[in-house]
Design a protein around this motif. Sequence first.
Motif, PDB file in Angstrom:
ATOM      1  N   THR A 180       9.117  10.651  -2.305  1.00 24.43           N
ATOM      2  CA  THR A 180       8.216   9.577  -2.726  1.00 24.43           C
ATOM      3  C   THR A 180       8.962   8.486  -3.490  1.00 24.43           C
ATOM      4  O   THR A 180       8.657   7.299  -3.354  1.00 24.43           O
ATOM      5  CB  THR A 180       7.080  10.137  -3.597  1.00 24.43           C
ATOM      6  OG1 THR A 180       7.632  10.897  -4.688  1.00 24.43           O
ATOM      7  CG2 THR A 180       6.175  11.029  -2.784  1.00 24.43           C
ATOM      8  N   ILE A 186       2.202   1.752  -3.523  1.00 23.76           N
ATOM      9  CA  ILE A 186       1.197   2.280  -4.443  1.00 23.76           C
ATOM     10  C   ILE A 186       1.006   3.777  -4.240  1.00 23.76           C
ATOM     11  O   ILE A 186       0.974   4.562  -5.198  1.00 23.76           O
ATOM     12  CB  ILE A 186      -0.137   1.527  -4.254  1.00 23.76           C
ATOM     13  CG1 ILE A 186       0.009   0.072  -4.725  1.00 23.76           C
ATOM     14  CG2 ILE A 186      -1.258   2.224  -5.030  1.00 23.76           C
ATOM     15  CD1 ILE A 186      -1.188  -0.788  -4.402  1.00 23.76           C
ATOM     16  N   VAL A 187       0.892   4.189  -2.975  1.00 16.07           N
ATOM     17  CA  VAL A 187       0.705   5.613  -2.677  1.00 16.07           C
ATOM     18  C   VAL A 187       1.912   6.431  -3.124  1.00 16.07           C
ATOM     19  O   VAL A 187       1.774   7.504  -3.728  1.00 16.07           O
ATOM     20  CB  VAL A 187       0.447   5.810  -1.166  1.00 16.07           C
ATOM     21  CG1 VAL A 187       0.431   7.291  -0.817  1.00 16.07           C
ATOM     22  CG2 VAL A 187      -0.876   5.163  -0.769  1.00 16.07           C
ATOM     23  N   LEU A 203       4.223   5.709  -5.453  1.00 17.59           N
ATOM     24  CA  LEU A 203       4.327   5.763  -6.914  1.00 17.59           C
ATOM     25  C   LEU A 203       3.286   6.707  -7.499  1.00 17.59           C
ATOM     26  O   LEU A 203       3.571   7.464  -8.433  1.00 17.59           O
ATOM     27  CB  LEU A 203       4.162   4.359  -7.495  1.00 17.59           C
ATOM     28  CG  LEU A 203       5.324   3.392  -7.279  1.00 17.59           C
ATOM     29  CD1 LEU A 203       4.985   2.019  -7.821  1.00 17.59           C
ATOM     30  CD2 LEU A 203       6.603   3.918  -7.945  1.00 17.59           C
ATOM     31  N   ALA A 204       2.067   6.660  -6.958  1.00 16.71           N
ATOM     32  CA  ALA A 204       1.016   7.555  -7.451  1.00 16.71           C
ATOM     33  C   ALA A 204       1.383   9.015  -7.193  1.00 16.71           C
ATOM     34  O   ALA A 204       1.209   9.880  -8.071  1.00 16.71           O
ATOM     35  CB  ALA A 204      -0.313   7.212  -6.780  1.00 16.71           C
ATOM     36  N   ALA A 205       1.920   9.302  -5.998  1.00 17.61           N
ATOM     37  CA  ALA A 205       2.318  10.668  -5.675  1.00 17.61           C
ATOM     38  C   ALA A 205       3.455  11.138  -6.574  1.00 17.61           C
ATOM     39  O   ALA A 205       3.454  12.279  -7.066  1.00 17.61           O
ATOM     40  CB  ALA A 205       2.736  10.753  -4.206  1.00 17.61           C
ATOM     41  N   SER A 206       4.423  10.261  -6.820  1.00 16.97           N
ATOM     42  CA  SER A 206       5.539  10.612  -7.704  1.00 16.97           C
ATOM     43  C   SER A 206       5.043  10.928  -9.113  1.00 16.97           C
ATOM     44  O   SER A 206       5.481  11.899  -9.743  1.00 16.97           O
ATOM     45  CB  SER A 206       6.550   9.463  -7.755  1.00 16.97           C
ATOM     46  OG  SER A 206       7.053   9.181  -6.469  1.00 16.97           O
ATOM     47  N   ALA A 207       4.129  10.094  -9.594  1.00 17.49           N
ATOM     48  CA  ALA A 207       3.592  10.305 -10.942  1.00 17.49           C
ATOM     49  C   ALA A 207       2.835  11.625 -11.033  1.00 17.49           C
ATOM     50  O   ALA A 207       3.001  12.388 -11.996  1.00 17.49           O
ATOM     51  CB  ALA A 207       2.674   9.140 -11.319  1.00 17.49           C
ATOM     52  N   LEU A 208       2.010  11.922 -10.033  1.00 20.88           N
ATOM     53  CA  LEU A 208       1.222  13.156 -10.052  1.00 20.88           C
ATOM     54  C   LEU A 208       2.123  14.388 -10.004  1.00 20.88           C
ATOM     55  O   LEU A 208       1.901  15.370 -10.723  1.00 20.88           O
ATOM     56  CB  LEU A 208       0.245  13.172  -8.882  1.00 20.88           C
ATOM     57  CG  LEU A 208      -0.924  12.175  -8.971  1.00 20.88           C
ATOM     58  CD1 LEU A 208      -1.731  12.190  -7.679  1.00 20.88           C
ATOM     59  CD2 LEU A 208      -1.811  12.493 -10.165  1.00 20.88           C
ATOM     60  N   SER A 238       9.288   4.544  -2.491  1.00 23.70           N
ATOM     61  CA  SER A 238       9.052   3.464  -3.449  1.00 23.70           C
ATOM     62  C   SER A 238      10.238   2.514  -3.496  1.00 23.70           C
ATOM     63  O   SER A 238      10.074   1.284  -3.475  1.00 23.70           O
ATOM     64  CB  SER A 238       8.799   4.053  -4.844  1.00 23.70           C
ATOM     65  OG  SER A 238       7.699   4.915  -4.847  1.00 23.70           O
ATOM     66  N   ARG A 294       0.826  -1.201   0.000  1.00 22.51           N
ATOM     67  CA  ARG A 294       0.000   0.000   0.000  1.00 22.51           C
ATOM     68  C   ARG A 294       0.868   1.261   0.000  1.00 22.51           C
ATOM     69  O   ARG A 294       0.567   2.248  -0.679  1.00 22.51           O
ATOM     70  CB  ARG A 294      -0.940  -0.007   1.211  1.00 22.51           C
ATOM     71  CG  ARG A 294      -2.103  -0.981   1.048  1.00 22.51           C
ATOM     72  CD  ARG A 294      -2.873  -1.147   2.352  1.00 22.51           C
ATOM     73  NE  ARG A 294      -4.119  -1.869   2.166  1.00 22.51           N
ATOM     74  CZ  ARG A 294      -4.229  -3.181   2.045  1.00 22.51           C
ATOM     75  NH1 ARG A 294      -3.134  -3.930   2.077  1.00 22.51           N
ATOM     76  NH2 ARG A 294      -5.403  -3.758   1.864  1.00 22.51           N
TER      77      ARG A 294
END
Length: 244
Positions: A46, A16-17, A19-24, A50, A13
């Motif tokens: 972030t 996932i959080v 990677l999502a934050a890095s992408a955003l 990861s 979890r």
Amino acid sequence: MAGKWSLKQVFLRTLIVALAASALIGIYSFLFGQFGPREFKILVTTLSISYFSITSLACGAAFEAKKGGVLASIGFAVSILGFLVFVPGIWTDWTHNEVYGKLMWTLAIFAFSFAQICLLALVPLKQSARWLFFTTVAVIFALAIHLSGWMILEFRGNNEWLFRIAGVLGILDGCGSIFIPVVYKLGGKEVETTRVGPLDHIELSCPRCNHREVYSVGTIKCRNCSLEIRVDIPEESQDGSPSS
């Protein structure tokens, strides 16, 4: 339900959080062109989460499978320590301290090395092929020590041989990491037989083509290569010993 929230799930979890934050953050910066020091620190943080979540997951998987031994425990500890060192260093001026900076990157190198070893340990090689795993482990550690020592000691002058040694160790590292699963697929695994019925069925791998299936005891014909073999299972007495 909370009690069943395993450590693996926590790291998954978290990964996932992160990677999502890095992408955003990355998408926002590229689209709107605002990438200041604060955004950079958030992105690196972030990414660090990861990175160390992945290495922790690899070591945790080997530990749960009881495959990595003490290396899995050490690797997990190195990953946690690396995270605890990286994050404060990103948000403070500690990275400007030479010793602290070298500690950060040394932990990152060894966290990756332990994770790599733990993943390779999950491949169930048979005993005669275990030498390949131990050789690869030695090469992985040699490369990690070489890179860390090079960074910590800051060798001056002509570093041509340092590059050459690092290149050779890197090639051997990559080859060993590829050879282990390939050898496993080519038959370098233990052939286990599992009885799934009372003395009338058996699960085995064909000695010619490694096709695995459940067969009735007696004359067996491989459905893949048509090899015929005879399998008999002696009856057991009530005390568990084979009957005469």
